[in-house]
Design a protein around this motif. Structure first.
Motif, PDB file in Angstrom:
ATOM      1  N   ARG A  30       9.551   8.335 -12.853  1.00  0.00           N
ATOM      2  CA  ARG A  30       8.527   7.471 -12.237  1.00  0.00           C
ATOM      3  C   ARG A  30       7.529   8.292 -11.418  1.00  0.00           C
ATOM      4  O   ARG A  30       6.335   7.998 -11.392  1.00  0.00           O
ATOM      5  N   GLY A 104       8.052  -0.825  -7.670  1.00  0.00           N
ATOM      6  CA  GLY A 104       6.604  -1.075  -7.616  1.00  0.00           C
ATOM      7  C   GLY A 104       6.058  -1.150  -6.198  1.00  0.00           C
ATOM      8  O   GLY A 104       5.035  -1.807  -5.960  1.00  0.00           O
ATOM      9  N   SER A 106       7.101  -2.774  -3.951  1.00  0.00           N
ATOM     10  CA  SER A 106       7.139  -4.172  -3.493  1.00  0.00           C
ATOM     11  C   SER A 106       7.740  -4.260  -2.091  1.00  0.00           C
ATOM     12  O   SER A 106       8.595  -3.463  -1.702  1.00  0.00           O
ATOM     13  N   GLY A 137       3.183  -6.187  -4.171  1.00  0.00           N
ATOM     14  CA  GLY A 137       3.191  -7.350  -3.271  1.00  0.00           C
ATOM     15  C   GLY A 137       4.596  -7.731  -2.850  1.00  0.00           C
ATOM     16  O   GLY A 137       5.515  -6.893  -2.838  1.00  0.00           O
ATOM     17  N   ALA A 138       4.772  -8.992  -2.534  1.00  0.00           N
ATOM     18  CA  ALA A 138       6.078  -9.460  -2.052  1.00  0.00           C
ATOM     19  C   ALA A 138       7.155  -9.153  -3.090  1.00  0.00           C
ATOM     20  O   ALA A 138       6.932  -9.348  -4.284  1.00  0.00           O
ATOM     21  N   GLN A 141      12.434 -10.550  -5.906  1.00  0.00           N
ATOM     22  CA  GLN A 141      13.888 -10.784  -5.793  1.00  0.00           C
ATOM     23  C   GLN A 141      14.290 -11.245  -4.400  1.00  0.00           C
ATOM     24  O   GLN A 141      15.344 -11.841  -4.219  1.00  0.00           O
ATOM     25  N   LEU A 147       8.493 -12.892   2.154  1.00  0.00           N
ATOM     26  CA  LEU A 147       7.345 -13.591   2.750  1.00  0.00           C
ATOM     27  C   LEU A 147       7.371 -13.463   4.268  1.00  0.00           C
ATOM     28  O   LEU A 147       6.374 -13.142   4.925  1.00  0.00           O
ATOM     29  N   TYR A 150       6.295 -10.054   5.479  1.00  0.00           N
ATOM     30  CA  TYR A 150       4.835  -9.941   5.524  1.00  0.00           C
ATOM     31  C   TYR A 150       4.267 -10.599   6.787  1.00  0.00           C
ATOM     32  O   TYR A 150       3.355 -10.087   7.424  1.00  0.00           O
ATOM     33  N   PHE A 154       1.700  -9.045   9.549  1.00  0.00           N
ATOM     34  CA  PHE A 154       0.408  -9.632   9.949  1.00  0.00           C
ATOM     35  C   PHE A 154       0.366  -9.847  11.467  1.00  0.00           C
ATOM     36  O   PHE A 154      -0.626  -9.549  12.134  1.00  0.00           O
ATOM     37  N   GLY A 177      -0.963 -12.206  -1.005  1.00  0.00           N
ATOM     38  CA  GLY A 177      -0.973 -12.199   0.457  1.00  0.00           C
ATOM     39  C   GLY A 177      -0.974 -10.802   1.037  1.00  0.00           C
ATOM     40  O   GLY A 177      -1.421 -10.583   2.167  1.00  0.00           O
ATOM     41  N   ALA A 178      -0.510  -9.808   0.239  1.00  0.00           N
ATOM     42  CA  ALA A 178      -0.459  -8.424   0.712  1.00  0.00           C
ATOM     43  C   ALA A 178      -1.827  -7.924   1.145  1.00  0.00           C
ATOM     44  O   ALA A 178      -1.945  -7.052   2.002  1.00  0.00           O
TER      45      ALA A 178
HETATM   46  C1  HXC Z   1       9.530  -6.738  -7.470  1.00  0.00           C
HETATM   47  C2  HXC Z   1       8.058  -5.503  -8.681  1.00  0.00           C
HETATM   48  C3  HXC Z   1       6.980  -6.206  -8.124  1.00  0.00           C
HETATM   49  C4  HXC Z   1       7.274  -7.227  -7.193  1.00  0.00           C
HETATM   50  C5  HXC Z   1       6.209  -4.764  -9.486  1.00  0.00           C
HETATM   51  N1  HXC Z   1       7.535  -4.634  -9.525  1.00  0.00           N
HETATM   52  N2  HXC Z   1       5.855  -5.731  -8.648  1.00  0.00           N
HETATM   53  N3  HXC Z   1       9.312  -5.769  -8.348  1.00  0.00           N
HETATM   54  N4  HXC Z   1       8.567  -7.450  -6.887  1.00  0.00           N
HETATM   55  N5  HXC Z   1       6.314  -7.925  -6.604  1.00  0.00           N
HETATM   56  C6  HXC Z   1       8.306  -3.676 -10.324  1.00  0.00           C
HETATM   57  C7  HXC Z   1       8.250  -3.983 -11.807  1.00  0.00           C
HETATM   58  O1  HXC Z   1       9.211  -4.937 -12.156  1.00  0.00           O
HETATM   59  C8  HXC Z   1       8.542  -2.628 -12.399  1.00  0.00           C
HETATM   60  O2  HXC Z   1       9.913  -2.399 -12.335  1.00  0.00           O
HETATM   61  C9  HXC Z   1       7.897  -1.670 -11.414  1.00  0.00           C
HETATM   62  O3  HXC Z   1       7.722  -2.401 -10.221  1.00  0.00           O
HETATM   63  C10 HXC Z   1       6.538  -1.203 -11.866  1.00  0.00           C
HETATM   64  O4  HXC Z   1       5.772  -2.318 -12.275  1.00  0.00           O
HETATM   65  P1  HXC Z   1       4.966  -2.341 -13.647  1.00  0.00           P
HETATM   66  O5  HXC Z   1       4.618  -3.752 -13.892  1.00  0.00           O
HETATM   67  O6  HXC Z   1       5.729  -1.618 -14.710  1.00  0.00           O
HETATM   68  O7  HXC Z   1       3.704  -1.472 -13.258  1.00  0.00           O
HETATM   69  P2  HXC Z   1       2.209  -1.675 -13.693  1.00  0.00           P
HETATM   70  O8  HXC Z   1       2.130  -1.930 -15.160  1.00  0.00           O
HETATM   71  O9  HXC Z   1       1.483  -0.499 -13.133  1.00  0.00           O
HETATM   72  O10 HXC Z   1       1.726  -3.012 -12.962  1.00  0.00           O
HETATM   73  C11 HXC Z   1       1.657  -3.054 -11.542  1.00  0.00           C
HETATM   74  C12 HXC Z   1       1.424  -4.524 -11.086  1.00  0.00           C
HETATM   75  C13 HXC Z   1       2.450  -5.432 -11.747  1.00  0.00           C
HETATM   76  C14 HXC Z   1      -0.012  -4.916 -11.474  1.00  0.00           C
HETATM   77  C15 HXC Z   1       1.502  -4.517  -9.565  1.00  0.00           C
HETATM   78  O11 HXC Z   1       3.749  -4.880 -11.540  1.00  0.00           O
HETATM   79  C16 HXC Z   1       2.421  -6.815 -11.180  1.00  0.00           C
HETATM   80  O12 HXC Z   1       1.576  -7.630 -11.572  1.00  0.00           O
HETATM   81  N6  HXC Z   1       3.416  -7.123 -10.334  1.00  0.00           N
HETATM   82  C17 HXC Z   1       3.577  -8.411  -9.778  1.00  0.00           C
HETATM   83  C18 HXC Z   1       2.529  -8.733  -8.797  1.00  0.00           C
HETATM   84  C19 HXC Z   1       2.812 -10.007  -8.110  1.00  0.00           C
HETATM   85  O13 HXC Z   1       2.643 -11.108  -8.687  1.00  0.00           O
HETATM   86  N7  HXC Z   1       3.441  -9.909  -6.891  1.00  0.00           N
HETATM   87  C20 HXC Z   1       4.029 -10.993  -6.189  1.00  0.00           C
HETATM   88  C21 HXC Z   1       2.971 -11.601  -5.456  1.00  0.00           C
HETATM   89  S1  HXC Z   1       3.545 -12.853  -4.402  1.00  0.00           S
HETATM   90  P3  HXC Z   1      10.698  -1.646 -13.507  1.00  0.00           P
HETATM   91  O14 HXC Z   1      12.104  -1.569 -13.005  1.00  0.00           O
HETATM   92  O15 HXC Z   1      10.546  -2.500 -14.709  1.00  0.00           O
HETATM   93  O16 HXC Z   1      10.029  -0.328 -13.655  1.00  0.00           O
HETATM   94  C22 HXC Z   1       2.963 -12.262  -3.005  1.00  0.00           C
HETATM   95  C23 HXC Z   1       2.982 -13.264  -1.923  1.00  0.00           C
HETATM   96  C24 HXC Z   1       2.950 -12.518  -0.646  1.00  0.00           C
HETATM   97  O17 HXC Z   1       2.602 -11.166  -2.841  1.00  0.00           O
HETATM   98  C25 HXC Z   1       2.593 -13.421   0.397  1.00  0.00           C
HETATM   99  C26 HXC Z   1       2.539 -12.681   1.655  1.00  0.00           C
HETATM  100  C27 HXC Z   1       1.787 -13.458   2.646  1.00  0.00           C
END
Ligand code: HXC
Length: 519
Positions: A30, A104, A106, A137-138, A141, A147, A150, A154, A177-178
């Motif tokens: 990685r 990622g 996260s 982001g969040a 799992q 949440l 985060y 903030f 939210g991140a």
């Molecule tokens: C857990 C995550 C993760 C997440 C990525 N990973 N995002 N694990 N939680 N949020 C893990 C993937 O499963 C993967 O694991 C590894 O990180 C790398 O991700 P890839 O997808 O292979 O990388 P890439 O193709 O470069 O894409 C990056 C990415 C995409 C664009 C960030 O991973 C993505 O769309 N992730 C989800 C984004 C998202 O919806 N986040 C949650 C938002 S909710 P493995 O083991 O397979 O390598 C949120 C609310 C917060 O944030 C509110 C706060 C106020």
């Protein structure tokens, strides 16, 4: 010695092995992918930012507490974020650097608690906080624990706001939210690999039917030119770190200190170039950054938001080694008129400088607020008022330099004497007026012009009369809107002297929770 008891040698070897394993983050593959993608790793970014051997890591052994969704016993090195203390150019900072190679980057519960704890250390030690973002982001799992984490970040961002400088580097994804933690900090530096949005292209397509790429939606150019979220674009991670170091050099460590004064040669000799940069014809354009470059030490000016609301220029420079915040109308864009975005940009910058004891120098060449239905519908009254509010509420030394036009409400909004400027200098080209002479004649002398036999000649005569009465620096100096009319070439000397004399300025305001800037 019983067989179960390990020797110190064994224990140390074990410690070293654990350390090495944790520092390897998501593992060699990685890490290699991160490098192949043109990104530095979380630890490399820290190394690039801080002084050699100065980094003290805090929380390397932190572990998540999640047991569901395959997380039971899962090794998540440092819980995906490197945190700690270090020095940058010999000055203490605290930092967090998200590790994209670990789930990622996260943000699980412990990940965010580590970030918040590093932020609190910033607050308690009066040192800047730097957050290097690269995260999905969040952590899905961890659900609402994530949440909640985060939320704590903030909350801590807000508690640091105005007490210590906060700088966000966005070096990869920063979505949902991140994106709000960077948005709560003082400066956002985005690399060309970074993307920020609240809802991504997929969700937007589902909800509104709009189709857009992630780059067009939330890339660095977008956040510089359209949203105003980004303050600096960096070509890559190393450039981002370089910008961060440069920015820190202009800032104090906290709101109780002054910015470090840099050694200087005391040179304030006249600069004849200043006599020629600004055309005497009021409508001819020029680049006001040339004026700023001609007054600051070594021509070194760090422009903030250089690609946003370019009719207003803001940024940091030094005069005789002292950090100064510059605000200036830019006559080569929209004739320097103030629109909604320019007012918001300037107001935010003014308030930052005030919070961190950085004196303000304002260069004025402004025809007024930008006319237009969209401006009025968009709330130019409310947004323009931010500038009046920001300058009036500001207690750091404020110096206004009127280069050429300075008309109406915009004259006041550019940090005028009546809004508390400590010094107002005017160049011989300065015209302070309630409005331009042409407009004034239309309003006041319409009848005289209409009834004259030679209307054009009468209009020209009245315009000239109005101009010679009001549109000179001497009229404004006579009314004490201007303290002194100066030769352009001597501007640096006057600024240096005023900054020296105003250095110890203290101004008390009535106690209150906070004023209510029109948001
Ligand atoms: C857990 C995550 C993760 C997440 C990525 N990973 N995002 N694990 N939680 N949020 C893990 C993937 O499963 C993967 O694991 C590894 O990180 C790398 O991700 P890839 O997808 O292979 O990388 P890439 O193709 O470069 O894409 C990056 C990415 C995409 C664009 C960030 O991973 C993505 O769309 N992730 C989800 C984004 C998202 O919806 N986040 C949650 C938002 S909710 P493995 O083991 O397979 O390598 C949120 C609310 C917060 O944030 C509110 C706060 C106020």
């Amino acid at each position: 010695m019983s067989a179960e008891v390990k020797t110190m040698e064994q224990l140390v070897a074990e410690l070293r092995a654990r350390r090495e394993q944790l520092k390897a983050g998501g593992g060699a593959d990685r890490l290699a992918k991160q490098t192949k993608d043109g990104k530095r790793t979380a630890r490399e970014r820290v190394d690039d930012l801080v002084d050699p051997d100065s980094f003290e890591e805090i929380g390397l052994f932190a572990r998540h507490r999640q047991t569901e969704f395959g997380m039971l016993g899962k090794e998540v090195p440092a819980d995906g974020v490197v945190t700690g203390a270090a020095t940058v150019d010999g000055r203490l900072v605290h930092l967090a650097s998200q590790d994209f190679t670990v789930l990622g980057g996260s943000a699980g519960e412990v990940h965010s608690l580590k970030v918040a704890e590093a932020m609190e250390l910033s607050l308690h030690t009066g040192t800047p906080f730097v957050f290097i973002n690269d995260s999905g982001g969040a952590r899905v799992q961890e659900g609402i624990d994530s949440l909640s984490g985060y939320g704590k970040v903030f909350f801590t961002n807000v508690s640091l706001s105005g007490a210590v400088p906060q700088i966000s580097l966005i070096c990869g994804p920063c979505a949902g939210g991140a994106a709000y933690s960077p948005a709560l900090t003082d400066f956002v530096i985005m690399t060309r690999k970074a993307q920020m949005f609240i809802t991504g292209p997929q969700v937007i397509k589902q909800v509104t039917g709009e189709q857009i790429t992630a780059e067009a939606l939330g890339g660095a150019e977008t956040h510089m030119a359209h949203s105003g979220v980004a303050h600096f674009i960096a070509e890559d991670d190393q450039d981002a770190v370089h910008t961060c170091r440069r920015l820190l050099s202009f800032l104090p460590s906290n709101n109780l200190e002054d910015a470090p004064r840099i050694e200087n040669d005391g040179d304030v000799d006249p600069n004849p170039e200043l006599n020629t940069i600004v055309p005497v014809e009021p409508k001819r354009g020029y680049d006001v950054r040339d004026v700023i470059a001609a007054v600051v030490d070594q021509g070194d000016f760090l422009e903030v938001q250089s690609g946003y609301a370019m009719n207003m220029v803001v940024g940091f420079g030094r005069i005789l080694g002292r950090s100064v915040g510059f605000v200036a109308n830019q006559p080569q864009v929209l004739s320097g008129a103030i629109d909604i975005n320019a007012a918001t940009k300037a107001s935010r910058f003014i308030r930052f400088c005030n919070a961190f004891n950085i004196p303000l120098v304002t260069f004025v060449d402004v025809p007024g607020f930008l006319p237009g239905v969209q401006q009025e519908y968009g709330g130019i009254i409310r947004h323009g008022a931010k500038m009046l509010f920001a300058y009036s509420a500001t207690t750091v030394p404020k110096i206004q330099v009127i280069l050429r036009k300075s008309y109406g409400g915009a004259h006041l909004a550019m940090g005028s004497k009546d809004l508390g400027a400590d010094r107002v200098f005017a160049w011989p080209t300065a015209e302070v007026a309630v409005m331009g002479a042409e407009g004034a004649v239309e309003i006041v002398f319409r009848k005289e012009v209409e009834t004259a036999t030679d209307k054009a000649a009468k209009r020209a005569e009245l315009i000239q009369e109005y101009k010679s009465t009001f549109s000179t620096p001497y009229a404004a100096a006579g009314r004490r809107l201007v303290d002194d009319v100066i030769e352009p070439a001597d501007t640096r000397k006057h600024l240096a002297q005023a900054l020296e004399y105003l250095h110890a300025k203290r101004e008390q305001r009535p106690p209150k929770k906070h004023g209510l800037i029109p948001l």
